[in-house]
Write an enzyme that holds these catalytic residues in place. Sequence first.
Site, PDB file in Angstrom:
ATOM      1  CE  LYS A  55      37.640  36.354  36.379  1.00 22.83           C
ATOM      2  NZ  LYS A  55      37.819  36.988  37.830  1.00 22.83           N
ATOM      3  CB  SER A 310      31.901  39.952  31.965  1.00 25.72           C
ATOM      4  OG  SER A 310      31.682  38.437  32.008  1.00 25.72           O
TER       5      SER A 310
END
Lengths: 326, 326
Positions: A55, A310
């Site tokens: 992110k 992720s």
Amino acid sequence: MTATLPGIADIHHAATRLSGLIVETPLIESQELNKRFGGRILFKPETLQRTGSFKFRGAYNKLSSLTEEERSRGVVAFSSGNHAQGVAASAAMFGVKAIIAMPADAPAMKIANVRKMGAEVVHFDRVREDRMTVVRPYVEQGMVLVPPYDDPSIIAGQGTIGLELVRQAKALGASLDAVVIPCGGGGLSSGISIAVKDASPGTAVWGVEPEHFDDTRRSLAKGARVTNEPGHQSICDALLVAEPGAITFEINRKNLSGVVAVSDQATRQAMRDAMANLKLVVEPGGSVALAALSSGEIELAGKCVAVVLSGGNVDFGTYAEIMAAA
Amino acid sequence: MTATLPGIADIHHAATRLSGLIVETPLIESQELNKRFGGRILFKPETLQRTGSFKFRGAYNKLSSLTEEERSRGVVAFSSGNHAQGVAASAAMFGVKAIIAMPADAPAMKIANVRKMGAEVVHFDRVREDRMTVVRPYVEQGMVLVPPYDDPSIIAGQGTIGLELVRQAKALGASLDAVVIPCGGGGLSSGISIAVKDASPGTAVWGVEPEHFDDTRRSLAKGARVTNEPGHQSICDALLVAEPGAITFEINRKNLSGVVAVSDQATRQAMRDAMANLKLVVEPGGSVALAALSSGEIELAGKCVAVVLSGGNVDFGTYAEIMAAA
């Protein structure tokens, strides 16, 4: 709508902005998992990225795209934790104020990390409160909203992973048959898909969602965005959105070969597989693409497949409980 | 004795042999840990190496150094698990037979991995039986012993980590003030020290041992090899040797600035720090160099220090128990 879609040039621009600030996460391979799946699996651990998830890429790129005047008003975001950390870290690097709305039930580690980076946390009830309502007062005061996924700069930032994937696979002498990516709002999969399809149109791009939160899967089947049925739970706190983003869905409907939905049980097993075979701590939402390899829906035999892990922001207690269940 | 000591040329030769077969493990950095220690800490996670520890480097280099005739007779080794896996993987790659003597109380994951790679495991009692006695019948049959550390080819293989460390730190624009390395028999620290001192004589090289197994620390103090007092236990299964190697000690006495001894409690905390801040699964013995940073014995303020995380082969149950204690 087409005018707002990010393209490969935006991703290259993001890569330039992020150069030297992000970790170029390596590709990691396990002989054991290759044997199990009968193909060559290349893992991209964004768990090792600054703030412990991908992110940071999108958040920093978004803040870079603002004018100095805009940034000076401060930024506000809502997030279950990974986007929150990405925004908090980026704001700290630009020296601007950040307010982050986080669900009260977000993992404690994520909340603590956001505070450590100097951002102010306000809580909301993930089920009952609308997150936009929570952040609106701050936006009305002039703070700039940094959306978690449905934004061209955010998508372009996440897309830099795709540039790295293609380059790193090539350096290994590998040609990617498929890339498998966790999917919440769709920012990660849409961004990576643009970069991968640009370099290698024949590479299949797959999304993976948690069971009962398969809004992108069902939206692709219907050809229009649909929402998730309320009332369900999942351990994948990072992937619990109500519906696909408008921009992300436009990209994903064009680029994705399909989306696999995985159970929490399969996700827990994937977390254990990552621990034992890759020695990587992967959070539930970060593990779903590995979990999808066991679904039978993605062809693996004799193929070379990249899997994006992720994020790795998971509390000790949750992690210990899942490891102990082996 | 001096004639048998490996040198920098042996390490360069090993690097050539290992090229393309080993993972060039990346350097990983945590803003949080940098802040805590007041310096720049660069972690070298050999947890991500083939077989989950650095041991593959030395084992493969040793097998490469044998003649085809020697290899055809098969290889035998004794190891608590990481060297065992390194030898088993190397033997499988050369297509030769391997017999590995492992303590009956070695971690189940290590034993299972060795068997998966096709090696035959024979057990011995770590406390009561002499490991040399266990492997002697196989050596008398003609099989070649692959020692865990006290061997020039093994030391040279482990030393390739030092070449990477220097090159990777330079690529980051960093100059290493110190390198901190887990120490059992001393193969890892001696090998790395040769490469680091060759490129950068001013870089301090530190070893780290578990409390009560600080034979190298006490041997350095005395100027001669001493053995550990029997009857003690430690969670660091990978580092439990009786005394330093003859060759490794000759190198370590010349190159090491000192050795830090750490408690099991400090090691458990280091494993949790690696999980939360680096998202890396590190086994007890692999975590001691990180644990040593909190000892106060190594100067960190304003310094750039590389820390080797030497392995990540730990059972689910043990790992879960240590994570849950946070």
